[in-house]
Scaffold this active site. Structure first.
Site, PDB file in Angstrom:
ATOM      1  N   ASP A 120       0.774  -1.409   0.137  1.00  6.72           N
ATOM      2  CA  ASP A 120       0.126   0.032  -0.116  1.00  6.72           C
ATOM      3  C   ASP A 120       1.040   1.262  -0.086  1.00  6.72           C
ATOM      4  O   ASP A 120       0.419   2.487  -0.080  1.00  6.72           O
ATOM      5  CB  ASP A 120      -1.052  -0.051   0.921  1.00  6.72           C
ATOM      6  CG  ASP A 120      -0.456  -0.116   2.537  1.00  6.72           C
ATOM      7  OD1 ASP A 120       0.787  -0.145   2.677  1.00  6.72           O
ATOM      8  OD2 ASP A 120      -1.244   0.099   3.433  1.00  6.72           O
ATOM      9  N   GLU A 135       9.780  -4.052  10.152  1.00  2.00           N
ATOM     10  CA  GLU A 135      10.445  -2.696   9.521  1.00  2.00           C
ATOM     11  C   GLU A 135      10.981  -1.686  10.596  1.00  2.00           C
ATOM     12  O   GLU A 135      10.266  -1.696  11.530  1.00  2.00           O
ATOM     13  CB  GLU A 135       9.052  -2.111   9.042  1.00  2.00           C
ATOM     14  CG  GLU A 135       9.230  -0.797   8.185  1.00  2.00           C
ATOM     15  CD  GLU A 135       8.213  -0.126   7.350  1.00  2.00           C
ATOM     16  OE1 GLU A 135       7.394  -1.145   6.992  1.00  2.00           O
ATOM     17  OE2 GLU A 135       8.444   0.860   6.814  1.00  2.00           O
TER      18      GLU A 135
HETATM   19  O1  KIV Z   1       3.690  -1.115   1.564  1.00  3.26           O
HETATM   20  C1  KIV Z   1       4.922  -1.372   1.435  1.00  3.26           C
HETATM   21  O2  KIV Z   1       5.532  -1.178   0.502  1.00  3.26           O
HETATM   22  C2  KIV Z   1       5.375  -2.148   2.581  1.00  3.26           C
HETATM   23  C3  KIV Z   1       6.645  -2.663   2.600  1.00  3.26           C
HETATM   24  C4  KIV Z   1       7.666  -1.293   2.584  1.00  3.26           C
HETATM   25  C5  KIV Z   1       7.208  -3.577   3.377  1.00  3.26           C
HETATM   26  O3  KIV Z   1       4.778  -2.643   3.465  1.00  3.26           O
END
Ligand code: KIV
Length: 278
Positions: free
Chosen positions: A53, A192
């Site tokens: 997202d 993260e």
């Molecule tokens: O939305 C995204 O791109 C993510 C990644 C950064 C893990 O959740």
């Protein structure tokens, strides 16, 4: 049955990722949002594509991931599926599509899987309502990836993209959340912005693979936002990011060259033009 068939054919399956962890093989993941990049990334041999997202920020120009809708995610995931028909895809369930009730989570995740052909979905956090949603999806046969540490859908509650899990109490809380997500049935876990030592401990303790972004080298795999990895987002400089190319300069140079040739009248030349007589 061949080993590839046992692990879900050319796209692989959740079993393949657990097996990769067992063998100590790193999982390579990147985000993708459209068919063209999905094809390039699949051809380059990426193991898993995440229709993140982060779409909201890097493609749609929103200030955060919060405004992203399920319809937008589905639209882009369908394009990624067309570009990478043989790659394992995970779709991020957007904010408020899985927190309200397990029934609503199942309806939304089921719709995403049916309409896009992704193999799995990703949810953020480990609050009781998220754990209940994970259990409902897993019980219905939908593989779920968890996401802990900095969870962008909680950006306002967390006070921005900050490292999470520093200090004994916070570290223990994160470990307990990771255990709870594994217990609820997640097949993998994104970590993260987590100190690398803590990410290493969680990785060693869990049977499911961890995929790090800003969580150090000891995770079972790594994920980056593809445009960040390719250097297409020049204003973004977090410590965890390595740019594997600097395509922003390349794009600017190419567009300036095109503009100069159009203005001079040297493009298109005779070799790019069609005569009446073939
Ligand atoms: O939305 C995204 O791109 C993510 C990644 C950064 C893990 O959740």
């Amino acid at each position: 049955m061949s080993e590839q068939e046992a692990h879900g054919g050319s796209r692989g399956s959740v079993l393949r990722f657990r097996e990769m962890k067992r063998r100590g093989e790193k999982i390579v993941a990147l985000t993708a949002y459209d068919a063209l990049f999905a094809r390039l990334l699949a051809e380059a041999g990426v193991d898993l594509l995440l229709v993140g997202d982060s779409l909201g920020q890097v493609v749609l120009g929103y200030p955060s991931t919060l405004p992203v809708t399920l319809d937008e995610m589905i639209h882009h995931a369908r394009a990624v599926r067309r570009g990478a028909p043989d790659t394992f895809l995970v779709l991020d369930l957007p904010f408020l599509t899985y927190q309200i009730s397990p029934e609503e989570a199942l309806r939304n995740a089921g719709r995403a899987v049916k309409e896009t052909g992704v193999e799995a979905v990703k949810l953020e956090g480990a609050a009781p309502r998220v754990l209940r949603a994970v259990e409902a999806l897993v019980e219905a046969g939908i593989p779920v990836m968890g996401h802990l540490g900095f969870t962008p859908q909680a950006v306002h509650a967390l006070g921005g993209p900050r490292v999470q899990g520093r200090g004994e109490g916070e570290g223990l809380r994160l470990k307990n959340q990771a255990r709870a997500l594994e217990g609820a049935g997640c097949f993998a876990l994104v970590l993260e912005l987590v100190p690398w030592e803590l990410a290493a401990e969680i990785t060693a303790e869990l049977e499911i693979p961890t995929i790090g972004i800003g969580a150090g080298p000891r995770c079972d795999g790594q994920v980056l936002v593809v445009f960040d990895a390719l250097g297409l987002n020049p204003g973004f400089h977090p410590r965890f990011l390595k740019r594997f190319a600097h395509l922003d300069g390349e794009v600017r140079r190419a567009v300036e060259a095109y503009a100069a040739e159009v203005r001079k009248g040297t493009f298109p030349g005779p070799e790019h033009s069609f005569p009446l007589e073939p």
